[in-house]
Design an enzyme around this catalytic site. Structure first.
Site, PDB file in Angstrom:
ATOM      1  N   HIS A  53      -3.786  -5.184   0.699  1.00 34.26           N
ATOM      2  CA  HIS A  53      -3.443  -5.522   1.563  1.00 34.26           C
ATOM      3  C   HIS A  53      -2.853  -7.240   1.596  1.00 34.26           C
ATOM      4  O   HIS A  53      -3.974  -8.242   1.783  1.00 34.26           O
ATOM      5  CB  HIS A  53      -4.243  -4.973   2.021  1.00 34.26           C
ATOM      6  CG  HIS A  53      -3.688  -3.456   2.770  1.00 34.26           C
ATOM      7  ND1 HIS A  53      -2.973  -2.884   4.047  1.00 34.26           N
ATOM      8  CD2 HIS A  53      -3.939  -2.395   1.500  1.00 34.26           C
ATOM      9  CE1 HIS A  53      -3.299  -1.908   3.470  1.00 34.26           C
ATOM     10  NE2 HIS A  53      -3.652  -1.069   2.727  1.00 34.26           N
ATOM     11  N   CYS A  97       1.098  -0.970  -0.121  1.00 36.91           N
ATOM     12  CA  CYS A  97       0.075   0.094   0.050  1.00 36.91           C
ATOM     13  C   CYS A  97       0.939   1.346  -0.042  1.00 36.91           C
ATOM     14  O   CYS A  97       1.965   1.114  -0.737  1.00 36.91           O
ATOM     15  CB  CYS A  97      -0.836  -0.161   0.887  1.00 36.91           C
ATOM     16  SG  CYS A  97      -2.412   0.757   1.189  1.00 36.91           S
ATOM     17  N   GLU A 141      -1.833  -9.002   3.835  1.00 33.84           N
ATOM     18  CA  GLU A 141      -2.464  -9.533   5.215  1.00 33.84           C
ATOM     19  C   GLU A 141      -3.528  -9.016   5.301  1.00 33.84           C
ATOM     20  O   GLU A 141      -3.951  -9.672   6.657  1.00 33.84           O
ATOM     21  CB  GLU A 141      -1.886  -8.283   6.416  1.00 33.84           C
ATOM     22  CG  GLU A 141      -1.833  -6.803   6.549  1.00 33.84           C
ATOM     23  CD  GLU A 141      -1.607  -6.127   5.303  1.00 33.84           C
ATOM     24  OE1 GLU A 141      -2.271  -4.142   5.602  1.00 33.84           O
ATOM     25  OE2 GLU A 141      -1.255  -6.146   4.536  1.00 33.84           O
TER      26      GLU A 141
END
Length: 204
Positions: free
Chosen positions: A185, A81, A187
């Site tokens: 993202h 990001c 994660e």
């Protein structure tokens, strides 16, 4: 065996990133100074916040030159990001602030064409080269999670590793040697995200 470092500049999405790596069995060392890079083989620059704040923090911690040197040596690097956007020269988000300048290009805001901004949620990612090891075990068009209003426009189109369509079609990820950077993202992207993180750790 890889040794993972995650850069802590005070605003990154550290907990989620650390926990995602732990979910695949890899603990991370937090990197706050250049000295903390000792013994690290794989480096992650996560991102939540603003382009200018990230740039200022990295300069204050003396990490700008360290990151540039790391990338120049083609050591495995993952930017997420803002950690992707900051690799470029400048951004609409913070006029006057300088990025790391590792790649030529500008970070622009989505075109206001009636689509909701920020772009938030799951979206399809189309890899330029699905055979690249970073996309292993994901299928042709994996889905990842996004939260952003800005995205980079690389001058060198050869480094674009994937695209996504929203208000504009944009560079969802870049690859240059052992550097991987994503606007999405991993994660926050559940199974596919964990696969990408696992694939990143196989780079050497």
């Amino acid at each position: 065996m890889s040794t993972l470092g995650i850069i802590d500049y005070g605003a990154g999405n550290l907990a989620s990133v650390c926990n995602s790596f732990l979910a695949i069995g890899k603990a991370a060392k937090l990197v706050r100074t250049e000295a903390d890079l000792e013994g690290i083989s794989h480096l992650v620059l996560p991102g939540v916040g603003a382009f200018g704040d990230c740039s200022e923090a990295l300069h204050k911690q003396g990490l700008v030159t360290a990151i540039r040197n790391w990338v120049s040596q083609d050591k495995p690097f993952l930017g997420i990001c803002i950690g992707y956007q900051i690799l470029f020269e400048s951004s609409d988000e913070t006029p006057g602030a300088s990025g790391l300048g590792l790649f030529k290009g500008h970070v622009k805001r989505f075109t206001d064409n009636g689509m909701k901004i920020p772009h938030m949620g799951w979206n399809k990612v189309t890899p330029s080269n699905p055979q690249h090891p970073i996309w292993a075990d994901m299928g042709a068009d994996p889905y990842f999670y996004y939260v952003h209003s800005y995205y980079p426009e690389p001058e060198d189109k050869e480094i674009i590793a994937a695209t996504t369509g929203y208000a504009d079609t944009f560079a969802a990820a870049i690859i240059k040697g052992n550097l991987i950077a994503t606007q999405f993202h991993p994660e926050k992207s559940q199974i596919q995200g964990l696969r990408l993180l696992r694939n990143f750790l196989t780079l050497s």
